[in-house]
Scaffold this motif. Structure first.
Motif, PDB file in Angstrom:
ATOM      1  N   VAL A   1       0.842  -1.197   0.000  1.00  0.00           N
ATOM      2  CA  VAL A   1       0.000   0.000   0.000  1.00  0.00           C
ATOM      3  C   VAL A   1       0.879   1.250   0.000  1.00  0.00           C
ATOM      4  CG1 VAL A   1      -1.707   1.323   1.308  1.00  0.00           C
ATOM      5  CG2 VAL A   1      -1.926  -1.158   1.137  1.00  0.00           C
ATOM      6  N   SER A   2       1.932   1.244   0.816  1.00  0.00           N
ATOM      7  CA  SER A   2       2.844   2.394   0.848  1.00  0.00           C
ATOM      8  C   SER A   2       3.470   2.644  -0.516  1.00  0.00           C
ATOM      9  CB  SER A   2       3.935   2.177   1.900  1.00  0.00           C
ATOM     10  OG  SER A   2       3.386   2.169   3.200  1.00  0.00           O
ATOM     11  N   LEU A   3       3.884   1.567  -1.203  1.00  0.00           N
ATOM     12  CA  LEU A   3       4.453   1.712  -2.553  1.00  0.00           C
ATOM     13  C   LEU A   3       3.430   2.308  -3.517  1.00  0.00           C
ATOM     14  CD1 LEU A   3       6.542  -1.544  -3.203  1.00  0.00           C
ATOM     15  CD2 LEU A   3       7.401   0.787  -2.905  1.00  0.00           C
ATOM     16  N   ALA A   4       2.192   1.809  -3.430  1.00  0.00           N
ATOM     17  CA  ALA A   4       1.139   2.302  -4.321  1.00  0.00           C
ATOM     18  C   ALA A   4       0.874   3.792  -4.101  1.00  0.00           C
ATOM     19  CB  ALA A   4      -0.142   1.505  -4.112  1.00  0.00           C
ATOM     20  N   ARG A   5       1.084   4.228  -2.860  1.00  0.00           N
ATOM     21  CA  ARG A   5       0.873   5.647  -2.525  1.00  0.00           C
ATOM     22  C   ARG A   5       2.110   6.490  -2.794  1.00  0.00           C
ATOM     23  NH1 ARG A   5      -2.262   4.597   3.290  1.00  0.00           N
ATOM     24  NH2 ARG A   5      -4.356   4.257   2.417  1.00  0.00           N
ATOM     25  N   GLY A   6       3.181   5.877  -3.272  1.00  0.00           N
ATOM     26  CA  GLY A   6       4.408   6.602  -3.555  1.00  0.00           C
ATOM     27  C   GLY A   6       5.231   6.917  -2.325  1.00  0.00           C
ATOM     28  N   ASP A   7       4.942   6.244  -1.213  1.00  0.00           N
ATOM     29  CA  ASP A   7       5.655   6.484   0.049  1.00  0.00           C
ATOM     30  C   ASP A   7       6.802   5.466   0.165  1.00  0.00           C
ATOM     31  OD1 ASP A   7       6.537   6.965   2.598  1.00  0.00           O
ATOM     32  OD2 ASP A   7       4.697   6.309   3.607  1.00  0.00           O
ATOM     33  N   CYS A   8       7.907   5.758  -0.498  1.00  0.00           N
ATOM     34  CA  CYS A   8       9.043   4.828  -0.514  1.00  0.00           C
ATOM     35  C   CYS A   8       9.678   4.691   0.863  1.00  0.00           C
ATOM     36  CB  CYS A   8      10.087   5.287  -1.527  1.00  0.00           C
ATOM     37  SG  CYS A   8       9.601   4.959  -3.226  1.00  0.00           S
ATOM     38  N   GLU A   9       9.747   5.785   1.607  1.00  0.00           N
ATOM     39  CA  GLU A   9      10.358   5.732   2.936  1.00  0.00           C
ATOM     40  C   GLU A   9       9.537   4.821   3.861  1.00  0.00           C
ATOM     41  OE1 GLU A   9      13.322   6.970   3.633  1.00  0.00           O
ATOM     42  OE2 GLU A   9      13.349   7.585   1.526  1.00  0.00           O
ATOM     43  N   GLY A  10       8.232   4.992   3.820  1.00  0.00           N
ATOM     44  CA  GLY A  10       7.359   4.152   4.641  1.00  0.00           C
ATOM     45  C   GLY A  10       7.457   2.695   4.249  1.00  0.00           C
ATOM     46  N   ALA A  11       7.471   2.429   2.932  1.00  0.00           N
ATOM     47  CA  ALA A  11       7.574   1.051   2.445  1.00  0.00           C
ATOM     48  C   ALA A  11       8.890   0.426   2.880  1.00  0.00           C
ATOM     49  CB  ALA A  11       7.455   1.025   0.925  1.00  0.00           C
ATOM     50  N   ALA A  12       9.992   1.189   2.774  1.00  0.00           N
ATOM     51  CA  ALA A  12      11.312   0.662   3.144  1.00  0.00           C
ATOM     52  C   ALA A  12      11.344   0.266   4.618  1.00  0.00           C
ATOM     53  CB  ALA A  12      12.394   1.694   2.853  1.00  0.00           C
ATOM     54  N   ALA A  13      10.777   1.101   5.482  1.00  0.00           N
ATOM     55  CA  ALA A  13      10.769   0.809   6.922  1.00  0.00           C
ATOM     56  C   ALA A  13       9.985  -0.478   7.201  1.00  0.00           C
ATOM     57  CB  ALA A  13      10.162   1.976   7.685  1.00  0.00           C
ATOM     58  N   ILE A  14       8.850  -0.643   6.515  1.00  0.00           N
ATOM     59  CA  ILE A  14       8.025  -1.843   6.722  1.00  0.00           C
ATOM     60  C   ILE A  14       8.750  -3.077   6.195  1.00  0.00           C
ATOM     61  CG2 ILE A  14       5.852  -2.980   6.145  1.00  0.00           C
ATOM     62  CD1 ILE A  14       4.602  -0.144   5.939  1.00  0.00           C
TER      63      ILE A  14
ATOM     64  N   ALA B   1      12.572 -13.537   0.366  1.00  0.00           N
ATOM     65  CA  ALA B   1      12.754 -13.180  -1.041  1.00  0.00           C
ATOM     66  C   ALA B   1      11.781 -12.071  -1.456  1.00  0.00           C
ATOM     67  CB  ALA B   1      12.548 -14.410  -1.922  1.00  0.00           C
ATOM     68  N   TYR B   2      10.533 -12.184  -1.033  1.00  0.00           N
ATOM     69  CA  TYR B   2       9.547 -11.168  -1.413  1.00  0.00           C
ATOM     70  C   TYR B   2       9.885  -9.812  -0.802  1.00  0.00           C
ATOM     71  CZ  TYR B   2       6.447 -14.689  -3.432  1.00  0.00           C
ATOM     72  OH  TYR B   2       5.915 -15.684  -4.199  1.00  0.00           O
ATOM     73  N   PHE B   3      10.387  -9.817   0.420  1.00  0.00           N
ATOM     74  CA  PHE B   3      10.740  -8.553   1.067  1.00  0.00           C
ATOM     75  C   PHE B   3      11.971  -7.922   0.410  1.00  0.00           C
ATOM     76  CE2 PHE B   3       7.719  -9.950   4.130  1.00  0.00           C
ATOM     77  CZ  PHE B   3       7.270  -8.806   4.756  1.00  0.00           C
ATOM     78  N   LEU B   4      12.926  -8.745   0.025  1.00  0.00           N
ATOM     79  CA  LEU B   4      14.093  -8.214  -0.682  1.00  0.00           C
ATOM     80  C   LEU B   4      13.691  -7.648  -2.041  1.00  0.00           C
ATOM     81  CD1 LEU B   4      16.758 -10.977   0.109  1.00  0.00           C
ATOM     82  CD2 LEU B   4      16.623  -8.677   1.073  1.00  0.00           C
ATOM     83  N   GLU B   5      12.757  -8.327  -2.688  1.00  0.00           N
ATOM     84  CA  GLU B   5      12.243  -7.835  -3.972  1.00  0.00           C
ATOM     85  C   GLU B   5      11.574  -6.469  -3.776  1.00  0.00           C
ATOM     86  OE1 GLU B   5       8.566  -9.416  -6.244  1.00  0.00           O
ATOM     87  OE2 GLU B   5      10.236 -10.675  -6.895  1.00  0.00           O
ATOM     88  N   GLY B   6      10.826  -6.339  -2.684  1.00  0.00           N
ATOM     89  CA  GLY B   6      10.189  -5.055  -2.388  1.00  0.00           C
ATOM     90  C   GLY B   6      11.205  -3.948  -2.159  1.00  0.00           C
ATOM     91  N   LEU B   7      12.271  -4.278  -1.431  1.00  0.00           N
ATOM     92  CA  LEU B   7      13.328  -3.279  -1.212  1.00  0.00           C
ATOM     93  C   LEU B   7      14.052  -2.933  -2.511  1.00  0.00           C
ATOM     94  CD1 LEU B   7      15.228  -4.018   2.135  1.00  0.00           C
ATOM     95  CD2 LEU B   7      13.816  -2.046   1.557  1.00  0.00           C
ATOM     96  N   ALA B   8      14.133  -3.902  -3.429  1.00  0.00           N
ATOM     97  CA  ALA B   8      14.735  -3.629  -4.745  1.00  0.00           C
ATOM     98  C   ALA B   8      13.922  -2.577  -5.488  1.00  0.00           C
ATOM     99  CB  ALA B   8      14.811  -4.911  -5.567  1.00  0.00           C
ATOM    100  N   VAL B   9      12.600  -2.657  -5.371  1.00  0.00           N
ATOM    101  CA  VAL B   9      11.736  -1.655  -6.003  1.00  0.00           C
ATOM    102  C   VAL B   9      11.987  -0.279  -5.370  1.00  0.00           C
ATOM    103  CG1 VAL B   9       9.345  -0.905  -6.319  1.00  0.00           C
ATOM    104  CG2 VAL B   9       9.962  -3.302  -6.685  1.00  0.00           C
ATOM    105  N   VAL B  10      12.087  -0.249  -4.038  1.00  0.00           N
ATOM    106  CA  VAL B  10      12.359   1.018  -3.351  1.00  0.00           C
ATOM    107  C   VAL B  10      13.694   1.599  -3.822  1.00  0.00           C
ATOM    108  CG1 VAL B  10      12.873   2.088  -1.114  1.00  0.00           C
ATOM    109  CG2 VAL B  10      10.986   0.443  -1.312  1.00  0.00           C
TER     110      VAL B  10
END
Length: 284
Positions: A199-212, A230-239
């Motif tokens: 949800v944070s990524l969808a809202r453009g909140d990269c800082e919030g997404a990274a912390a989560i 693996a999924y969390f690392l993939e998410g951080l790759a997007v950030v």
């Protein structure tokens, strides 16, 4: 709260557990079904889906009382689902539902609706997913199956998010996370965290997404759940990609792909990330 201690204890006892399962399958199928039902979350966390599925499929070849038959079918359905074999999972769900209705077991029926909801979610039939998961919740609540109540809230949130009902979805994610934290259940917590990060990524909140994502990585590493990591690392790759940190993004993407290859299955087939974000990151 003793989750880590018990996972490590079961790790040490793996050879004994396998010997017990082998003996039970040859001599006492009811014991095998009970043992498999108890080991289901451990097999999930450790990626032992093939072992769990084979054991319960063999148990189901024996005569079992309806309640135990339902429990064995529940494990077989879960393991097949995590392997991405949705057709087999659907068959086992049908048997699970049949045994649940035959016995009047609210917990088994809750598991059946939950599993059907997950299958619908993975098949992108979000309306059916919402319907099934809403039927599962009161049955699981009546049975006080706390971990599954937490995760069912999150899966229901995922289906609602896919239908663009973001406010209700976030409410479901937060409710699931709060329950997981009260229990000290790391697994349920990081499933909720992953969805909140999306949800944070969808809202453009990269800082919030990274912390989560970082909190989820800590919990995944504690449990040593490689697929979830693996999924969390993939998410951080997007950030990292959004921050134009190309080398870091590439390293994280490679680590995520390597972990999933080692596990051999997607496992978290109910996660609904925006794949276009990840594909754009890799291309960049």
């Amino acid at each position: 709260p003793s989750q880590l201690e018990w996972v490590e204890r079961l790790d040490r006892e793996t050879a004994n557990l396998r010997a017990a399962m082998s003996w039970s399958l040859d001599n006492e199928a009811e014991t095998a079904a009970r043992l498999g039902s108890a080991l289901r979350p451990y097999w999930w966390i450790r990626g032992s889906h093939d072992e769990g599925r084979r054991s319960m499929e063999e148990a189901l070849t024996h005569e079992l009382p309806p309640g135990l038959r339902g429990r064995a079918a529940n494990v077989a359905a879960a393991m097949a689902y995590m392997q991405g074999d949705f057709e087999a999972a659907e068959r086992y769900c049908a048997e699970l539902m049949e045994m649940a209705l035959q016995t009047g077991d609210a917990l088994l029926e809750g598991y059946a609706w939950m599993s059907l909801g997950l299958l619908a979610l993975s098949g992108e039939d979000f309306e059916r997913a919402v319907s099934c998961l809403e039927k599962a919740l009161p049955l699981l609540q009546r049975s006080e199956e706390l971990t599954q109540i937490s995760t069912t809230h999150v899966w229901l949130g995922s289906a609602l998010l896919a239908q663009n009902d973001q406010d209700r979805a976030v409410s479901m994610f937060e409710e699931g996370l709060a329950l997981a934290r009260r229990m000290g259940d790391r697994t349920a917590a990081y499933i909720a965290l992953y969805n909140l990060a999306q949800v944070s990524l969808a809202r453009g909140d990269c800082e919030g997404a990274a912390a989560i994502f970082k909190e989820g990585i800590t919990l995944s590493e504690q449990i040593r759940d490689q697929a979830n990591l693996a999924y969390f690392l993939e998410g951080l790759a997007v950030v990292a990609g959004e921050r134009e940190e190309a080398e870091r993004s590439a390293s994280l993407s490679g680590a995520a792909e390597g972990l999933l290859e080692a596990v051999g299955a997607a496992v978290y087939n109910y996660y609904q990330p925006d794949r276009s974000l990840y594909e754009r990151t890799v291309s960049a």
